[in-house]
Scaffold this motif. Structure first.
Motif, PDB file in Angstrom:
ATOM      1  N   PRO A 205       0.844  -1.187   0.000  1.00 14.36           N
ATOM      2  CA  PRO A 205       0.000   0.000   0.000  1.00 14.36           C
ATOM      3  C   PRO A 205       0.883   1.242   0.000  1.00 14.36           C
ATOM      4  O   PRO A 205       1.949   1.239   0.614  1.00 14.36           O
ATOM      5  N   VAL A 206       0.443   2.260  -0.727  1.00 19.04           N
ATOM      6  CA  VAL A 206       1.221   3.501  -0.783  1.00 19.04           C
ATOM      7  C   VAL A 206       1.114   4.202   0.570  1.00 19.04           C
ATOM      8  O   VAL A 206       0.012   4.411   1.061  1.00 19.04           O
ATOM      9  N   PRO A 207       2.237   4.531   1.197  1.00 20.18           N
ATOM     10  CA  PRO A 207       2.175   5.227   2.486  1.00 20.18           C
ATOM     11  C   PRO A 207       1.351   6.501   2.347  1.00 20.18           C
ATOM     12  O   PRO A 207       1.414   7.168   1.309  1.00 20.18           O
ATOM     13  N   GLU A 208       0.652   6.820   3.401  1.00 25.05           N
ATOM     14  CA  GLU A 208      -0.266   7.949   3.321  1.00 25.05           C
ATOM     15  C   GLU A 208       0.435   9.252   3.002  1.00 25.05           C
ATOM     16  O   GLU A 208      -0.093  10.091   2.278  1.00 25.05           O
ATOM     17  N   ARG A 209       1.665   9.396   3.534  1.00 23.79           N
ATOM     18  CA  ARG A 209       2.368  10.674   3.293  1.00 23.79           C
ATOM     19  C   ARG A 209       2.595  10.903   1.803  1.00 23.79           C
ATOM     20  O   ARG A 209       2.712  12.037   1.355  1.00 23.79           O
TER      21      ARG A 209
ATOM     22  N   LEU B 154      -0.045  13.530  -0.815  1.00 24.15           N
ATOM     23  CA  LEU B 154       0.570  14.545  -1.657  1.00 24.15           C
ATOM     24  C   LEU B 154      -0.079  14.618  -3.029  1.00 24.15           C
ATOM     25  O   LEU B 154      -0.416  15.676  -3.522  1.00 24.15           O
ATOM     26  N   ALA B 155      -0.212  13.441  -3.637  1.00 26.66           N
ATOM     27  CA  ALA B 155      -0.684  13.429  -5.023  1.00 26.66           C
ATOM     28  C   ALA B 155      -2.194  13.528  -5.122  1.00 26.66           C
ATOM     29  O   ALA B 155      -2.718  14.042  -6.099  1.00 26.66           O
ATOM     30  N   GLY B 156      -2.895  13.030  -4.116  1.00 28.28           N
ATOM     31  CA  GLY B 156      -4.342  12.974  -4.266  1.00 28.28           C
ATOM     32  C   GLY B 156      -5.076  14.016  -3.464  1.00 28.28           C
ATOM     33  O   GLY B 156      -6.295  14.093  -3.521  1.00 28.28           O
TER      34      GLY B 156
END
Lengths: 260, 172
Positions: free
Chosen positions: A62-66, A70-72
């Motif tokens: 899973p992509v780390p939230e940090r 940023l992107a979303g």
């Protein structure tokens, strides 16, 4: 037609998809006539497979939230960009099918893949019980044999509480946990300074064998994998290097015990 | 704007893979990805419409990696592998996965950073020589030679490691 000469250089070009299509047949003939070169080409192909295989798990994390934040981030009023991702994820899930369903970043798909779910459960259980002062475990390390026997029976696989002394951690004890419709075992460990890590194990029916994967959330991380009928996760707030050493020791001891 | 952000978001897993393979450290790799995303988002206008977001993002990431690399070299830190000194990181901070995975990733850290980057972009990320050349800002011929040298080095490092293992097994 003029035959061009081939060399080792062409092995790299072919491997990288840079050999002109017209040269392919000639190259194959050259390889067939040069067993050394053929062996080299096979070796490089094998190395690449190993490299790609070793890194593949990262795509499934899973992509780390940090990063995703940023992107979303900052959807404007009246629109929610996350919907877009959910569509994209659903479409990808559909295309990839059951085989690689969990390659889709889980926070953007409605159904979290089972393996990531397992790691997520392990982190939940770790955060809940590692912060417990009085009732960290159900059965203490003083009853190690009983603990291992009981949890093996309830989880349905042969379990041991691995010896993590070399990694600086002592067993505190363990407990039985629900894991969906199944059960899971949690073994809690503590180092000299009071840092705790836990090992979370359930039975895996798929018989799959994955490399380590990493899940990070809520200030903790889990290293998790499937092998030999075990679904395991080592969870803690310790550096990844420490977790990795613990995971290696656990992995080895579980499988050794199963064989022995 | 949102379409662009969605396109960027979709590239994060690949960016993380490249960064992790390059740096061999989860936190440092994600820091690099984060810096790259931040830079990308402030420069959305530089992204030509129709341009492949992956190529654009990887180019940004590579520039940051090189900057970071130079800085760390000046400070003589050992957190990043010096360009041509493979001994500095003989013991990587993070052991990856199962034995075979760990082996190839450890070996990867022992080849020069410029060759490592080229090999990863072409052999793992699937970019063409021409695309990698653009990202690395070097001629395609140089990409080709870095990839092939990287591949040869990787093979010899892995062979050395398996020989050392064989010796250890023989000695009780």
């Amino acid at each position: 037609m003029i035959q061009r000469g081939y060399s080792e250089r062409d092995i790299h070009l072919a491997l990288d998809g840079e050999l002109p299509p017209d040269d392919l047949a000639g190259f194959e003939r050259w390889l067939a006539a040069n067993p050394d070169m053929q062996a080299l080409a096979q070796r490089y192909t094998q190395d690449r497979q190993q490299l790609v295989g070793a890194l593949e798990g990262i795509l499934a994390e899973p992509v780390p939230e940090r990063l995703s934040r940023l992107a979303g981030a900052k959807p404007r009023a009246g629109s929610d960009s996350r919907h877009l991702f959910r569509y994209a994820a659903a479409a990808a899930l559909f295309v990839a099918g059951g085989l690689a369903g969990y390659l889709v970043a889980p926070q953007f798909s409605s159904a979290t893949p089972p393996l990531v779910q397992m790691a997520d459960n392990a982190i939940d259980a770790h955060l809940i019980y590692s912060n417990e002062k009085l009732h960290v475990v159900e059965v203490g390390a003083d009853q190690r044999d009983h603990l291992q026997g009981w949890l093996s029976k309830r989880v349905g696989v042969k379990l041991i509480a691995p010896d993590l002394k070399n990694q600086g951690f002592e067993l505190v004890g363990g407990r039985l946990l629900p894991a969906g419709k199944k059960t899971a075992a949690q073994f809690m460990y503590q180092d000299a300074t009071g840092n705790r890590v836990s090992l979370y194990v359930t039975r895996d029916e798929t018989g799959a064998d994955t490399g380590y994967r990493v899940l990070e959330e809520r200030g903790a991380r889990a290293l998790y994998w499937l092998d030999g009928g075990y679904a395991c996760a080592v969870a803690g707030s310790t550096p990844e290097g420490t977790l990795s050493a613990i995971a290696d020791a656990t992995y080895k001891q579980l499988l050794e015990d199963q064989k022995g | 704007m949102e379409e662009r952000q969605a396109a960027i978001l979709a590239e994060i897993p690949r960016m993380r893979r490249y960064a992790r393979a390059l740096l061999h450290d989860l936190d440092a790799a994600d820091d690099l990805v984060q810096d790259s995303l931040e830079r990308a988002l402030t420069r959305l206008d530089n992204w030509r419409s129709g341009e492949n977001p992956r190529r654009w993002l990887f180019t940004i990431m590579h520039h940051l990696f090189v900057d970071q690399f130079r800085r760390s070299k000046r400070r003589a830190e050992t957190s990043l592998l010096p360009l041509d000194n493979s001994e500095a990181m003989a013991q990587p901070a993070v052991q990856f996965g199962h034995a075979a995975n760990g082996e190839v990733l450890n070996a990867l850290q022992k080849i020069g950073a410029d060759r490592r980057a080229a090999l990863l972009l072409v052999a793992v990320e699937g970019f063409s020589y021409a695309e990698a050349a653009q990202m690395l800002d070097i001629p395609a011929g140089t990409v080709m030679s870095r990839v092939s040298r990287g591949r040869e080095e990787l093979r010899s490092v892995m062979d050395d490691a398996s020989r050392r293992r064989a010796i250890r097994v023989v000695e009780p």
